[in-house]
Enzyme design. Structure first.
Site, PDB file in Angstrom:
ATOM      1  N   CYS A 186       0.815  -1.223   0.000  1.00 45.43           N
ATOM      2  CA  CYS A 186       0.000   0.000   0.000  1.00 45.43           C
ATOM      3  C   CYS A 186       0.844   1.266   0.000  1.00 45.43           C
ATOM      4  O   CYS A 186       0.339   2.360  -0.251  1.00 45.43           O
ATOM      5  CB  CYS A 186      -0.952  -0.003   1.185  1.00 45.43           C
ATOM      6  SG  CYS A 186      -2.086  -1.387   1.112  1.00 45.43           S
ATOM      7  N   HIS A 220      -3.709   7.029   2.302  1.00 47.88           N
ATOM      8  CA  HIS A 220      -4.028   5.696   1.779  1.00 47.88           C
ATOM      9  C   HIS A 220      -5.438   5.321   2.242  1.00 47.88           C
ATOM     10  O   HIS A 220      -5.819   5.590   3.379  1.00 47.88           O
ATOM     11  CB  HIS A 220      -2.997   4.677   2.276  1.00 47.88           C
ATOM     12  CG  HIS A 220      -3.345   3.269   1.927  1.00 47.88           C
ATOM     13  ND1 HIS A 220      -3.663   2.884   0.645  1.00 47.88           N
ATOM     14  CD2 HIS A 220      -3.457   2.149   2.704  1.00 47.88           C
ATOM     15  CE1 HIS A 220      -3.932   1.589   0.643  1.00 47.88           C
ATOM     16  NE2 HIS A 220      -3.831   1.130   1.871  1.00 47.88           N
ATOM     17  N   ASN A 277     -10.159  -0.494  -0.949  1.00 48.10           N
ATOM     18  CA  ASN A 277      -8.699  -0.369  -0.887  1.00 48.10           C
ATOM     19  C   ASN A 277      -8.095  -0.974  -2.153  1.00 48.10           C
ATOM     20  O   ASN A 277      -8.083  -2.196  -2.318  1.00 48.10           O
ATOM     21  CB  ASN A 277      -8.195  -1.093   0.369  1.00 48.10           C
ATOM     22  CG  ASN A 277      -6.686  -1.024   0.533  1.00 48.10           C
ATOM     23  OD1 ASN A 277      -5.980  -0.560  -0.359  1.00 48.10           O
ATOM     24  ND2 ASN A 277      -6.196  -1.498   1.666  1.00 48.10           N
TER      25      ASN A 277
HETATM   26  O1  UT7 Z   1      -4.052  -1.464   3.305  1.00 44.66           O
HETATM   27  C1  UT7 Z   1      -3.304  -2.450   3.940  1.00 44.66           C
HETATM   28  C2  UT7 Z   1      -3.301  -2.274   5.385  1.00 44.66           C
HETATM   29  N1  UT7 Z   1      -4.514  -2.812   5.926  1.00 44.66           N
HETATM   30  C3  UT7 Z   1      -5.216  -2.126   6.804  1.00 44.66           C
HETATM   31  O2  UT7 Z   1      -4.914  -1.001   7.114  1.00 44.66           O
HETATM   32  C4  UT7 Z   1      -6.382  -2.839   7.458  1.00 44.66           C
HETATM   33  C5  UT7 Z   1      -6.372  -2.610   8.949  1.00 44.66           C
HETATM   34  N2  UT7 Z   1      -7.419  -3.328   9.625  1.00 44.66           N
HETATM   35  C6  UT7 Z   1      -8.720  -2.997   9.548  1.00 44.66           C
HETATM   36  O3  UT7 Z   1      -9.087  -2.121   8.794  1.00 44.66           O
HETATM   37  C7  UT7 Z   1      -9.702  -3.696  10.437  1.00 44.66           C
HETATM   38  O4  UT7 Z   1      -9.010  -4.406  11.436  1.00 44.66           O
HETATM   39  C8  UT7 Z   1     -10.669  -4.667   9.701  1.00 44.66           C
HETATM   40  C9  UT7 Z   1     -11.587  -3.862   8.819  1.00 44.66           C
HETATM   41  C10 UT7 Z   1      -9.865  -5.654   8.855  1.00 44.66           C
HETATM   42  C11 UT7 Z   1     -11.517  -5.432  10.711  1.00 44.66           C
HETATM   43  O5  UT7 Z   1     -12.202  -4.532  11.549  1.00 44.66           O
HETATM   44  P1  UT7 Z   1     -12.116  -4.692  13.145  1.00 44.66           P
HETATM   45  O6  UT7 Z   1     -12.955  -3.641  13.705  1.00 44.66           O
HETATM   46  O7  UT7 Z   1     -10.661  -4.684  13.521  1.00 44.66           O
HETATM   47  O8  UT7 Z   1     -12.803  -6.086  13.391  1.00 44.66           O
HETATM   48  P2  UT7 Z   1     -12.222  -7.400  14.078  1.00 44.66           P
HETATM   49  O9  UT7 Z   1     -11.291  -8.092  13.160  1.00 44.66           O
HETATM   50  O10 UT7 Z   1     -11.748  -7.065  15.456  1.00 44.66           O
HETATM   51  O11 UT7 Z   1     -13.553  -8.246  14.211  1.00 44.66           O
HETATM   52  C12 UT7 Z   1     -14.640  -7.838  15.066  1.00 44.66           C
HETATM   53  C13 UT7 Z   1     -15.787  -8.800  14.850  1.00 44.66           C
HETATM   54  C14 UT7 Z   1     -15.384 -10.272  14.929  1.00 44.66           C
HETATM   55  O12 UT7 Z   1     -16.445 -10.986  15.523  1.00 44.66           O
HETATM   56  P3  UT7 Z   1     -16.376 -11.408  17.066  1.00 44.66           P
HETATM   57  O13 UT7 Z   1     -15.128 -12.249  17.194  1.00 44.66           O
HETATM   58  O14 UT7 Z   1     -16.285 -10.126  17.829  1.00 44.66           O
HETATM   59  O15 UT7 Z   1     -17.646 -12.142  17.259  1.00 44.66           O
HETATM   60  C15 UT7 Z   1     -15.289 -10.670  13.477  1.00 44.66           C
HETATM   61  O16 UT7 Z   1     -15.528 -12.051  13.275  1.00 44.66           O
HETATM   62  O17 UT7 Z   1     -16.343  -8.601  13.532  1.00 44.66           O
HETATM   63  C16 UT7 Z   1     -16.405  -9.870  12.868  1.00 44.66           C
HETATM   64  N3  UT7 Z   1     -16.233  -9.626  11.447  1.00 44.66           N
HETATM   65  C17 UT7 Z   1     -17.258  -9.357  10.619  1.00 44.66           C
HETATM   66  N4  UT7 Z   1     -18.583  -9.278  10.819  1.00 44.66           N
HETATM   67  C18 UT7 Z   1     -19.358  -8.988   9.761  1.00 44.66           C
HETATM   68  C19 UT7 Z   1     -15.073  -9.612  10.751  1.00 44.66           C
HETATM   69  N5  UT7 Z   1     -15.335  -9.347   9.469  1.00 44.66           N
HETATM   70  C20 UT7 Z   1     -16.681  -9.193   9.357  1.00 44.66           C
HETATM   71  C21 UT7 Z   1     -17.537  -8.891   8.277  1.00 44.66           C
HETATM   72  N6  UT7 Z   1     -18.861  -8.810   8.522  1.00 44.66           N
HETATM   73  N7  UT7 Z   1     -17.087  -8.685   7.034  1.00 44.66           N
END
Ligand code: UT7
Length: 337
Positions: A116, A256, A286
């Protein structure tokens, strides 16, 4: 004699026609528009469809748009750099393939792999070539077909990414416009949190690697999120301080587009209001190396000569950084219709 700087003198872009929206995604994996909008800020992403089509197809279209807008002959281009993590193939480079497609027969060309941050690393690299005095017209492309390395059964990664390409022309400037300063960083210890395991020399493609899903993006979202917020904001603020810039001096933050919450956190730390922050993640997702040139493409009309821009990025590697650039032309004269 006045110092030579490297200025951006034109922008081109391309987005494939097919649009994958949150409704269609929610029929593919267990997710919802509400979750994606509130956690990431994406409504839709463009996807390149079609047998035999790869990153070079989009990149070539972005370059053709750029050449048409700037009225530059492809034979006058000296150097082409393509930032991408989804090259058409391991070799030849995608930059090389684009040169052939567009007729840039006098340029030497190579790819840049910094995920990225590829476009920012490319800006600094292109600027160094121009500042050397040996190169007059350099094209920097940021292009990725992320859909080629995404597992559309994994709800933690598939809503995030989209396909697209952007390209800028860079030329020498004697009036102090163009790239002024850069702070770029790499930290290989972050690789474990965000990578694609197979397809390189360690794990060439086998039945096993395909079965294990090792040809897809692997991301530990929260770990990457935490590092992205702190590194992007810290570096952008450090660059402002180093150059004695206050938020009022900055016309636009060009961040980004990985997550709207990361963009907001960076802008807040810098004291930049939302209306001075380029945002198109909602429409494109992204697009990895393409996010920054696509921001310029979308906002070109609003850019004026002398505007101070701060670019900031964070991505796989880990790689991150910020660049201070003075815009070199009135965008309204050249912007897309
Ligand atoms: O460009 C390259 C660099 N990449 C980035 O900058 C990405 C950085 N990371 C992020 O943007 C975020 O961490 C994500 C968007 C990938 C995820 O968001 P988050 O708020 O960190 O969610 P999480 O991974 O902590 O998951 C929270 C909950 C989980 O459920 P439980 O364990 O709390 O029951 C996940 O299973 O959300 C669940 N979850 C979803 N639910 C509905 C994860 N993905 C989804 C989804 N739809 N698509």
């Amino acid at each position: 004699m006045k110092k030579t700087t490297a200025a951006i003198t034109g922008v081109g872009g391309y987005l494939p026609k097919y649009i994958l929206d949150n409704f269609e995604l929610s029929q593919m994996v267990d997710t919802s528009d509400e979750w994606i909008m509130s956690r990431i800020g994406i409504k839709k992403r463009h996807i390149l469809k079609g047998e035999g089509k790869g990153t070079s197809n989009m990149a070539a279209k972005a370059v053709l748009d750029l050449l048409e807008k700037t009225s530059v002959d492809p034979m006058d281009i000296d150097l082409v750099i393509c930032a991408t993590v989804t090259p058409d193939m391991a070799f030849p480079s995608t930059a090389n393939i684009v040169c052939d497609k567009v007729g840039m027969k006098k340029a030497f060309a190579f790819d840049m792999s910094a995920a990225c941050s590829g476009f920012l690393f490319g800006l600094q690299t292109a600027a160094a070539f121009i500042e050397s005095g040996k190169y007059q017209k350099v094209i920097l492309i940021g292009a990725d077909k992320m859909s080629s390395i995404i597992d559309y059964t994994d709800r933690t990664t598939c809503p995030i990414f989209g396909d697209g390409a952007g390209a800028v022309l860079m030329e020498p400037n004697k009036n102090g416009l163009g790239l002024i300063d850069a702070m770029l960083h790499s930290d290989g210890s972050g690789g474990k949190h965000l990578h694609m395991k197979a397809g390189g020399s360690v794990y060439p493609a086998t039945e096993e690697t395909v079965k294990n899903g090792w040809h897809y993006v692997y991301q530990e979202g929260p770990a990457v999120f935490k590092a992205a917020v702190s590194h992007m904001a810290d570096t952008a603020v450090a660059l402002m301080q180093k150059n004695n810039l206050t938020a009022d001096d900055i016309s636009f933050l060009v961040p980004h587009q990985a997550n709207l919450r990361i963009i907001d956190a960076t802008a807040n730390r810098m004291g930049i209001p939302k209306d001075k922050c380029m945002i198109n993640i909602t429409e494109y997702g992204n697009t990895t190396a393409a996010t920054l040139p696509l921001c310029l493409w979308d906002y070109e009309r609003r850019l004026k000569i002398g505007d101070n821009l701060i670019f900031a990025s964070f991505g796989g590697g880990f790689t991150w950084g910020a660049i201070y650039l003075k815009w070199a032309y009135d965008g309204a004269t050249m912007a897309k219709k």
